[in-house]
Scaffold this active site. Sequence first.
Site, PDB file in Angstrom:
ATOM      1  N   ARG A  96       0.832  -1.206   0.000  1.00 12.62           N
ATOM      2  CA  ARG A  96       0.000   0.000   0.000  1.00 12.62           C
ATOM      3  C   ARG A  96       0.864   1.251   0.000  1.00 12.62           C
ATOM      4  NH1 ARG A  96      -4.832   2.011   4.150  1.00 12.62           N
ATOM      5  NH2 ARG A  96      -4.824   4.157   3.385  1.00 12.62           N
ATOM      6  N   TYR A 256     -14.655  10.371   0.680  1.00  7.19           N
ATOM      7  CA  TYR A 256     -13.767  10.085  -0.454  1.00  7.19           C
ATOM      8  C   TYR A 256     -14.019  11.001  -1.640  1.00  7.19           C
ATOM      9  CZ  TYR A 256     -11.668   5.927   1.588  1.00  7.19           C
ATOM     10  OH  TYR A 256     -10.954   5.069   2.367  1.00  7.19           O
TER      11      TYR A 256
END
Lengths: 442, 442, 442, 442
Positions: A96, A256
Amino acid sequence: MKKGLKIATIGGGSSYTPELVEGFIKRYNELPVKELWLVDIEEGKEKLEIVGDLAKRMVEKAGIPIDIYLTLDREEALKEADFVTTQFRVGLLDARAKDERIPLKYGVIGQETNGPGGLFKALRTIPVILDICREMERLCPNAWLINFTNPAGMVTEAVLRYSNIEKVVGLCNVPIGMEMGIAKLLSVEHSRVRIDFAGLNHMVYGLDVYLDGISVKDKVIDLLTDPRNSSFVKNIQGLGWEPAFLKALNALPCPYHMYYYKTRDMLEKDLKNAETEGTRAEVVQKLEKELFELYKDPNLNVKPPQLEKRGGAYYSDAAVRLITSIYTDKRDIQPVNTRNNGAIASIPDDSAVEVSCVITKDGPKPMAMGDLPVAVRGLVQQIKSFEKVAIEAAVTGDYNTALLALIINPLVPSDTVAKQILDEMLEAHKQYLPQFFKKISV
Amino acid sequence: MKKGLKIATIGGGSSYTPELVEGFIKRYNELPVKELWLVDIEEGKEKLEIVGDLAKRMVEKAGIPIDIYLTLDREEALKEADFVTTQFRVGLLDARAKDERIPLKYGVIGQETNGPGGLFKALRTIPVILDICREMERLCPNAWLINFTNPAGMVTEAVLRYSNIEKVVGLCNVPIGMEMGIAKLLSVEHSRVRIDFAGLNHMVYGLDVYLDGISVKDKVIDLLTDPRNSSFVKNIQGLGWEPAFLKALNALPCPYHMYYYKTRDMLEKDLKNAETEGTRAEVVQKLEKELFELYKDPNLNVKPPQLEKRGGAYYSDAAVRLITSIYTDKRDIQPVNTRNNGAIASIPDDSAVEVSCVITKDGPKPMAMGDLPVAVRGLVQQIKSFEKVAIEAAVTGDYNTALLALIINPLVPSDTVAKQILDEMLEAHKQYLPQFFKKISV
Amino acid sequence: MKKGLKIATIGGGSSYTPELVEGFIKRYNELPVKELWLVDIEEGKEKLEIVGDLAKRMVEKAGIPIDIYLTLDREEALKEADFVTTQFRVGLLDARAKDERIPLKYGVIGQETNGPGGLFKALRTIPVILDICREMERLCPNAWLINFTNPAGMVTEAVLRYSNIEKVVGLCNVPIGMEMGIAKLLSVEHSRVRIDFAGLNHMVYGLDVYLDGISVKDKVIDLLTDPRNSSFVKNIQGLGWEPAFLKALNALPCPYHMYYYKTRDMLEKDLKNAETEGTRAEVVQKLEKELFELYKDPNLNVKPPQLEKRGGAYYSDAAVRLITSIYTDKRDIQPVNTRNNGAIASIPDDSAVEVSCVITKDGPKPMAMGDLPVAVRGLVQQIKSFEKVAIEAAVTGDYNTALLALIINPLVPSDTVAKQILDEMLEAHKQYLPQFFKKISV
Amino acid sequence: MKKGLKIATIGGGSSYTPELVEGFIKRYNELPVKELWLVDIEEGKEKLEIVGDLAKRMVEKAGIPIDIYLTLDREEALKEADFVTTQFRVGLLDARAKDERIPLKYGVIGQETNGPGGLFKALRTIPVILDICREMERLCPNAWLINFTNPAGMVTEAVLRYSNIEKVVGLCNVPIGMEMGIAKLLSVEHSRVRIDFAGLNHMVYGLDVYLDGISVKDKVIDLLTDPRNSSFVKNIQGLGWEPAFLKALNALPCPYHMYYYKTRDMLEKDLKNAETEGTRAEVVQKLEKELFELYKDPNLNVKPPQLEKRGGAYYSDAAVRLITSIYTDKRDIQPVNTRNNGAIASIPDDSAVEVSCVITKDGPKPMAMGDLPVAVRGLVQQIKSFEKVAIEAAVTGDYNTALLALIINPLVPSDTVAKQILDEMLEAHKQYLPQFFKKISV
Ligand SMILES: [Mn+2]
Ligand SMILES: [Mn+2]
Ligand SMILES: [Mn+2]
Ligand SMILES: [Mn+2]
């Protein structure tokens, strides 16, 4: 008939597991879990044991007869399971971190779900989830697959399109977080607030908000844009929205959405963070290290409050709430990722969407939301296109398809930059992307 | 019955007019134009006279009995017209220069059609075109409105939604230019090449390409991505495409797609141009000045070749070809902007699209294109959303709606930047945007 | 490259063949047919020879260098063919007579295309056409399949869904007949009239009618409902329509709509005919006998005028016109059966529809018709449902599916009657329906 | 805030009212009704008083503080009502008897909801319901309109399209009756059975059936087609279904489907009944007479069991259950008639459908059902087309539109018969159809 349920948790060594265990304990009356199998891979063995031991202490403390099993043998865990939950991370947080850092080198937000980082997470994860599905077809064909692994929307759609498992639900804590945030803003209990959710995972909108069943959308938008709430609102969202924008949008964006409606600000923030405290993955790595230190404490027998900083707030509630509603045919309303089936116009019936559903024993039944507001249709469609192309790339290992996915992503500023990012990231994640490299080697 | 046709050209003083006149001369056999009314506003009187005199010399030279009328009285021009063409520019090139320069100050591409500049062009133009429609309803209800004024897609949709004029077509030279460019690449006559066009104005894709009726799409994509053609391809498109992108896209983008798939490169180019030669509007201003100097020459009686640099290549052909096909019920295939009517899936039936049509006396009949390739659906939907919100802003003069349009535009990087651009541009164009200011003043 | 085209006509011994040959002769200038292969089965050998000899005399008389080949070897005929036309009839007219007579015993119209008779024709025909497609995939993968065999709509959809042949067009003479009838009613040349056709085979509507490109729908409906034209209108349609119905429908029905909008009258007529002159199949059997007697005449070297009574009027023109337009990329407008691709709303993209298309070398491109008028949507949808279920029954040989098809057909008055008809017809056609009987025998 | 709810029941003199009152009594704990206003017209005064007095005795007996008001003044009843229920019948049962008898004269089923009788019921009822809506806009704009008046689907759609009342639900006891019948067949409590309903009023299908949340559709279809259950099944449905049909349909039809899938049998039955016991309206007239005799008994203070024969079984439960769920935001699943909003594909978003919904305080939220099975799509579409055209006829009073509605109805065998029925019925119902006659008189 079996007494009690068997749950298999893939990626059981995750730092999230104590929250899940807490959830099972809290709802044991409704959801009689008999066996909880935590399964992980060789590299995760140490963490699995730490978190597994904590889990055992937790159920013991609670006095609940749930048996905890730790295993590296996925097949053993899946066998005759009633529910399979997935919270694994291919390549761990190191991968990640690369998903976030590499795009930033090119002045592009990484974004681990619907951005370039999300593409690579999908490329790494989808082949593994499809493997799990093939095992489930063999070992527990009637089980429900409850997926928390990101990108949850793409993973759900990949399962729907490329496996024979139909009993799949994708879960995210964003919608429940929005409901709880708004309840707080209204100073009321969460249970009195309900939002009509529609969109995609990490691209979901609240089309309407109800307090005690009555629409309070206008009031909520006023509150969200009232400067007197700015510190609170910024707190739950990081950055504030332009009031005129929210009013004209006439729907509630999710946090988001900042990546798409405040791209420049978010890029600056990510760049600054990367230079200072590190990317989100790097921050979480440190948090996780601390968490595992806590978990090791043999006197700890409850979920430590520090876990909430990790970003998994309401996760336990969302996960166990969903499983409980399926098991008990509760027919309550929950927002999950499932097959669209016409609930959202313009999105194909067989695509995954994130939408308010009635949860029955036969699974989530989406509520018909009609057409999305005109202003949001385009962006939702664009992310859905990105998701579909990305899934195809994950399954085929086709370079051009992966490039196309990157280029049509709204965070990526050009085809040439896309190619540079793709080439560097493919190389960086090579060991987890065999589908791309076996092709070249042949 | 009338002998010969009456054409009314709004914005008749435009530098493009000689090309239009040339078109009418060339096709006089099929299209018996009797009267051509060039109409303009007071500020454009001088240019109207210059270009009108040239037009008169052109028809005289050609020996064609078309009567040219120059007027500032729009009603006189519209009365009983058979075709109305619109090529006016509210605020002239000065306004366009602002559309380009102001966003650049904020690091944003202006883009005079589907970008922030296009929003402002729409806000200025749509009220005027709706005025013209109301006059047409009264003075020439059976006339066809052939609109070249940008943003042609939004103008066409505004007429379809907010006027009673149903006989409207929006025209652009981009598709015909693509066909001619590909014919050149294949070294064949243009007439042998046909493209299935689908999308929106300045957002149109070639879904397939035929040579003598046989698909040559793969070959054309190979040619477009062959480094040996790079100078040619760059020449027709400004910048090259990543070969792997074009192959995966499996459709032909139009030159304007550079703004969306090469945003960063285009921004750099625009910024550099603005500093050196000036924005496109400023370059065109110089070109126009030179053109009008040429037009003044009483010995000039043909369209001067310098006009082609202006950007109107194939314009004459596209415009008069369309009018001729309508008039003669020719039933040939042309790409125009018209009511979708199901031709492109996911776009509402009553929206304007740019699509290959059969041109009949009853107007353009779009060919059913089915669903767009998944990779392009999102962007097309996003621009269509932008267009619809922008049109609503133009009609209502609502600040929030205009802001929403800007924010959902893919070229705009944040809601806050959008607000800054909006505020500065509203002020800059104040005199042409009464719908926004009368509200405030009341 | 081959000089001239090879045409293979399956069911070449049909009485229609002379019309087809006449068509090829008339359009030889545009369509350079080199070889015409007439292929039939053993039982049709005698007719094949009679009609084949006539065909040879016809081309000789015309002085056109088309070579006529007669064969029972289908593979030889298909090999490298450019166009394959199909006009075969499984079970010959005897089978059609049963399709008509058996339902009548139960008080139900047989109707050989969209009624119970059509179901059985589909059950017999679809397996054969799919065999032909498999041979074409091997022997002439680039050929166009031009199907005249009824039920043409279902046959076309079966090919689209269950074979790999994409180049298929279904053809019917009903639309061209409607255009010609209306031209006659308006006393103008056929070429000046154009109808926007939309619907299904034998269930097609004229949504608009143009004379020289201008809509004259209202006038045509007035003419069709004017009692002064009643003898003419009845002549072309058998029975008249209620004027108020046509006005409210605001579209032109086709003659087959009589079965659905005048079911009771048509049933009475069919019952009476069956008792007197015989069913249509029986009448045609007599006509064919007479035709073949004529064809035998060694002095006959043109299509005899008696053929027009057979019901194939305009057939030659429709068939060769279509092939010519494909071959020459003519881009004219013709109504054919093809993949919907969004042209008609509510019908799936991959279903066959009968719709006005532009005929290109790449095949028919349907014109977008939008949504059907609300009053006709239901019936069209119902016949499409019938077609889809019937095709599935033809492919699977499933009894229940065949029963379902019958029951949902609007001509069938009950599930019990449907079962009686099904049982008797399955038995009657047993030899042509192996897919239904191998299942039982196993 | 008001204490307790005000309910206004239009057509309060109906024989159904005691059931409604019983429902309010039973659910008083959840649904605190304070005032129940029974309103009727002058002609219904006597019945209103009889049934009103019974209602008063019922609440008194139950010891529940609901105040019953009887009035002929509709405005008084509507003023500030919280819920308005409508169960009126324009023209009373006499009109329904004509709706049934006149078509039968022409050999056509009358069918008071989706057949020719239903058309006339719609023509009489829709103008009245739209009047009520206009009063509600003025007197109780926030009230919910719960409509039981048939044809409930058309009435609901008419309100949605032609009034400003958005809070409208149409209710029918058919779906709840299907669930209860299947529960009985499975020998389980009703609460354990749930059906996914989708379709239109009196044209609804059970797409799936769940027992304790698990699909048992196959088992139910087996039971329904098992000859051992034939007496039970026939009992609940009147006539049996062909087993092979039900298996292939793979969905549960509703009893009204008998009219469309067993048209001939139902016609025979209706004709026979009309000759013997009278049409349904005539039978009900006798039943009602007897009921009102019972109601008059001053000792009667509960709903008499004889009411169940009337055909209103489960009516009370359905009605009060719905109102309670709205009032309490219960979010349980109930099948009602509401705006489609995408729940059923191919039906416009703004049409009324009968579909399983989650009932919230914000009204019913339909569950997304995706596309209907292919075999039922056509019939549903056809009835929806009939409904839309019929509603238009009711609103405009246009003769041709009414004729079109009749002709496209699947029960009507020809345009000519349709015209005969229309003419006779318009005349028979003249006094209730001013919209058709004022046109003619002008
Ligand atoms: Mn999430
Ligand atoms: Mn243009
Ligand atoms: Mn035909
Ligand atoms: Mn009912």
